[in-house]
Design a protein around this motif. Structure first.
Motif, short mmCIF file in Angstrom:
data_model
loop_
_atom_site.label_atom_id
_atom_site.label_comp_id
_atom_site.label_asym_id
_atom_site.label_seq_id
_atom_site.Cartn_x
_atom_site.Cartn_y
_atom_site.Cartn_z
N GLN A 11 -5.81 0.42 -6.65
CA GLN A 11 -4.98 1.20 -7.30
C GLN A 11 -4.56 2.54 -6.34
OE1 GLN A 11 -3.71 0.57 -10.05
NE2 GLN A 11 -4.89 -1.32 -10.26
N VAL A 12 -5.61 3.06 -5.82
CA VAL A 12 -5.31 4.05 -4.92
C VAL A 12 -4.25 3.45 -3.63
CG1 VAL A 12 -6.27 5.48 -2.72
CG2 VAL A 12 -7.38 5.46 -4.92
N LEU A 13 -4.42 2.35 -3.14
CA LEU A 13 -3.38 1.74 -2.29
C LEU A 13 -1.82 1.59 -2.84
CD1 LEU A 13 -5.30 -1.25 -0.53
CD2 LEU A 13 -4.61 1.02 0.49
N LEU A 14 -1.94 1.24 -4.02
CA LEU A 14 -0.66 1.22 -4.63
C LEU A 14 -0.07 2.47 -5.02
CD1 LEU A 14 -1.21 -1.66 -7.48
CD2 LEU A 14 -0.46 -1.74 -5.20
N ALA A 15 -0.94 3.54 -5.29
CA ALA A 15 -0.16 4.73 -5.40
C ALA A 15 0.07 5.37 -4.13
CB ALA A 15 -1.37 5.86 -6.16
N TYR A 16 -0.64 5.27 -2.93
CA TYR A 16 -0.34 5.76 -1.76
C TYR A 16 1.18 5.10 -1.21
CZ TYR A 16 0.11 6.21 3.20
OH TYR A 16 0.43 6.57 4.53
N SER A 17 1.22 3.79 -1.76
CA SER A 17 2.54 2.94 -1.22
C SER A 17 3.52 3.49 -1.93
CB SER A 17 2.26 1.64 -1.62
OG SER A 17 1.30 0.91 -0.70
N ALA A 18 3.63 3.65 -3.35
CA ALA A 18 4.59 4.46 -4.12
C ALA A 18 4.98 5.79 -3.50
CB ALA A 18 4.20 4.44 -5.57
N TRP A 25 8.67 -2.65 -1.91
CA TRP A 25 9.07 -3.27 -3.49
C TRP A 25 9.10 -1.96 -4.10
CZ3 TRP A 25 4.65 -7.28 -4.99
CH2 TRP A 25 4.93 -8.31 -4.06
N SER A 26 8.34 -0.70 -3.84
CA SER A 26 8.65 0.40 -4.63
C SER A 26 10.06 0.94 -4.39
CB SER A 26 7.41 1.37 -4.44
OG SER A 26 6.24 0.86 -4.85
#
Length: 376
Positions: free
Chosen positions: A338-345, A231-232
């Motif tokens: 939020q850490v998971l989302l940041a890592y994914s981005a 998605w990112s």
């Protein structure tokens, strides 16, 4: 049975899916109370198992179901959709993912939206429902709830709508006029919304708890990271295409830029997180500066409090009993999510810089099927 205003071609893109998941989705699509529909199962020629299942299911309902086989060398969802679009014969094209469970009256209400609102596009709501399966599933379900119940309506008011890739309905002639989906974009839904917003097409957001399409969360943290990376990466592609710069007003362009840049901001946060931890452990600063670093906690705590309230609304809307333990999981799991989302981005940004746009598909296990009995 009311007289239909529009007819529907429903595309069901599938890849590496089980018969159980596909059959459940198809049963709910074919069980719609709308009298004028067709279903096109979209598959790829390099996925023989799913092709065989699709053809078997279509043979059971030959009057309603057909199979579209994409034979292109590059495989992804938008290319499969474009292949299926050429087979569509009805007025409106609707998209349902392989694990989508549609409400029986959904198309009747969507039909009403097209006629009464003179819509070119109707965006329905999707809700992940297996919120008790894991610590991250609860946050994932709440995220969808807030997006479709609230944020999309705010975007509609601004005249810029990044469409979802599921339970979205577009007039066939509108899709054909813009040559369907961008076959190279991993966020083909968002890209479609941008292009239609630029053309000032009438997009209607429709939300009702009893009409949401029910789906499942990714079945592992690894799968969640791959999904969010895709998605990112897709959002990064969309902003790089610069179609959004043709929006008619400065306000719309600012909203579009801010929305599409969120993944870049998230990637920056991914770089800052380890630096912040090291600074907190080893840094020695004066007390005023140290206190100043805690200022961002104020909006963060307020956001978590808002999420707790929305979790209660999620349970009320969809007939789920939200326990104290669920609230506790939500609060404690927020920083890790939020850490998971940041890592994914951050992972997506690396792929973007390397021009690596390979499709990392989310696998479906059917975890949501056990949650279908709840009613608001």
């Amino acid at each position: 049975m009311p007289v239909p205003g529009v007819s529907f071609s429903l595309i069901m893109p599938c890849r590496h899916e089980s018969e159980t998941v596909m059959r459940s989705t198809l049963d709910h699509l074919c069980g719609q109370n709308h009298p004028d529909i067709e279903v096109i199962i979209s598959v790829g020629h390099d996925d023989p198992h799913t092709v065989a299942v699709a053809r078997m299911l279509a043979s059971e309902r030959p009057e309603l179901v057909r199979v579209s086989v994409d034979k292109g060398a590059v495989k992804n969802k938008p290319r499969q959709l474009n292949t299926a679009l050429a087979m569509c014969r009805k007025d409106v094209v609707g998209i349902f993912d392989a694990e989508s469970i549609a409400a029986p009256d959904l198309l009747l209400h969507v039909d009403t939206c097209f006629v009464a609102r003179n819509a070119d596009v109707v965006q329905g709501a999707v809700q992940l429902v297996n919120y008790r399966d894991s610590w991250y599933a609860l946050r994932n379900c709440l995220e969808y709830f807030m997006w479709f119940r609230s944020r999309l309506h705010a975007y509609a008011g601004q005249g810029f709508i990044p469409l979802g890739g599921n339970t979205v309905f577009v007039r066939r002639e509108v899709l054909s006029s813009i040559n369907g989906w961008d076959g190279n974009c991993l966020a083909e839904d968002c890209d479609l919304g941008v292009r239609l917003s630029v053309l000032n097409r009438r997009i209607v957001i429709a939300y009702a708890p009893h009409l949401v399409t029910k789906e499942e969360t990714p079945d592992s943290i690894r799968a969640l990271v791959k999904q969010r990376t895709r998605w990112s990466l897709g959002f990064m592609q969309v902003i790089a295409k610069r179609d959004w710069r043709a929006l008619p007003t400065l306000r719309q362009r600012c909203v579009a830029w801010w929305t599409l840049m969120q993944q870049h901001f998230m990637a920056f946060a991914g770089l800052c997180i380890p630096l912040s931890i090291l600074t907190a452990i080893f840094g020695k600063f004066p007390i005023p500066i140290t206190l100043l670093t805690f200022v961002p906690l104020v909006p963060a705590v307020a956001a978590v409090a808002f999420d707790v309230c929305m979790l209660r609304e999620f349970g009320r809307d969809h007939g789920y009993r939200i326990r104290f333990y669920d609230h506790l999981r939500l609060v404690l799991g927020t920083p890790f999510y939020q850490v998971l989302l940041a890592y994914s981005a951050l992972r997506a940004l690396v792929k973007f810089r390397q021009s690596d746009f390979a499709w990392e598909k989310t696998m479906h296990a059917g975890s949501h099927l056990g949650y279908l009995a709840a009613r608001p």
